[in-house]
Enzyme design. Structure first.
Site, PDB file in Angstrom:
ATOM      1  N   ARG A   1       0.736  -0.822  -0.057  1.00 21.37           N
ATOM      2  CA  ARG A   1       0.132  -0.100   0.200  1.00 21.37           C
ATOM      3  C   ARG A   1       0.945   1.364   0.093  1.00 21.37           C
ATOM      4  O   ARG A   1       0.497   2.256  -0.570  1.00 21.37           O
ATOM      5  CB  ARG A   1      -1.043   0.014   1.251  1.00 21.37           C
TER       6      ARG A   1
ATOM      7  N   HIS B   1      -6.068  -5.649  -3.095  1.00 22.17           N
ATOM      8  CA  HIS B   1      -7.117  -5.836  -1.958  1.00 22.17           C
ATOM      9  C   HIS B   1      -7.282  -7.294  -1.633  1.00 22.17           C
ATOM     10  O   HIS B   1      -8.065  -7.506  -0.488  1.00 22.17           O
ATOM     11  CB  HIS B   1      -8.315  -5.075  -2.309  1.00 22.17           C
TER      12      HIS B   1
END
Length: 329
Positions: free
Chosen positions: A63, A197
């Site tokens: 991320r 994700h």
């Protein structure tokens, strides 16, 4: 001779319009072969040690790379700490949820690289972050891929530069496509990167509107699987601590796989911006394709990560190699 020069100038100008990030042309595999030949092994070993301490290292690093590249390019500017009168990128509200373990991974890998004779102050924090990101994907069971190197670290980092540059959990397909297109990425790239994700977690306050007050007609978002919605309500009761962590993938949250797309088919996308990829007919076919083929998803993910790693690359006087990833030289 003058005519040739004019033609060349026009040709170059045309290229700059089509490829605004021509600076990425300096990137290449094995960039450090004659500078710090073992850099990839050094970084991998440091990342491995960190992952053994905590799994959060994996989604945290992945991320961090995305948030860095989408704001002023892949230049490790998100690593810089605020100081004096300057509030840095990492202290913008959109970056406050970045896991500290992602930052720590890059810092420790940088220390390990600089400890090797001949490598000290030769490898940028931006390149270490790119390598560490590939390594955490592999350590979670994802595909390995060659990382292009040669980025310099950015010379500025401001919270003011972050606003509007990062995807929001409630975005629709048009909004997502516009944001990714601004970074030279296609809809397919966007869907592939959203597949990340499959790892990591979010917090209750990022999606509670979908399970309690979606609309006057329906308190729960009708695109949500009803059983999944009930589970989320149990995990995130009203007035719960918003920092409670919820896995993005309810099935295999610690494995990099194509389960994300299978979840979307079942109405189990945690964010509206996830579920819209299946709901919208323009992206549904891609979701179905990658749900049925992990190899197709892996190939698309590698292509998208390679393109992401070229965004806003700093060269020449526009960057340097930071001695400390969290501070300017």
């Amino acid at each position: 001779m003058g005519r040739v020069t004019t033609i060349q100038v026009i040709a170059l100008f045309s290229l700059l319009i089509i490829f605004p990030n021509l600076a990425f042309a300096q990137l290449k595999q094995n960039y450090y072969a004659n500078i710090c030949p073992n850099v990839e092994t050094i970084v991998r070993n440091a990342v491995k040690a960190k992952v053994q301490q905590t799994f959060v290292t994996i989604p945290g690093t992945l991320r961090l790379f995305f948030h860095d590249c989408f704001v002023k390019g892949c230049d490790a500017s998100v690593m810089v700490a605020s100081s004096g009168s300057n509030t840095a990128e990492k202290d913008h509200p959109d970056n406050l949820s970045l896991a500290g373990d992602g930052f720590d991974t890059v810092i420790k890998a940088k220390i390990a690289v600089d400890a090797v004779l001949g490598c000290r102050n030769k490898v940028s924090c931006a390149d270490i972050l790119a390598l560490a990101t590939r390594d955490v994907v592999v350590m979670a069971g994802g595909p390995s891929y060659a990382v292009e190197l040669g980025r310099l670290d950015g010379l500025n980092s401001t919270a003011a530069s972050v606003g509007g540059k990062l995807p929001k959990p409630n975005m629709n397909l048009d909004q997502l496509n516009t944001m990714f297109a601004a970074n030279g990425l296609t809809q397919a790239d966007m869907i592939a990167l959203s597949g990340a994700h499959t790892l990591g977690f979010s917090h209750c306050n990022q999606f509670t509107n979908r399970i309690y007050n979606f609309s006057k007609k329906s308190p729960v978002d009708p695109t949500l699987n009803s059983t999944y919605a009930a589970q989320l309500q149990q995990q995130c009761p009203k007035n719960v601590d918003p920092r409670i962590a919820i896995n993005m993938d309810p099935n295999t949250p610690r494995t990099f796989d194509n389960m994300y797309f299978k979840n979307l088919q079942q109405g189990k996308g945690l964010f509206a911006s996830d579920q819209v990829l299946f709901v919208d007919s323009r992206s549904k076919q891609t979701v179905n394709s990658w749900a049925s083929s992990s190899q197709a998803f892996n190939n698309a993910f590698i292509a998208a990560m390679t393109k992401l790693g070229r965004v806003g690359v700093k060269t020449g006087q526009n960057g340097n190699i930071r001695r400390d990833c969290s501070a300017f030289n």
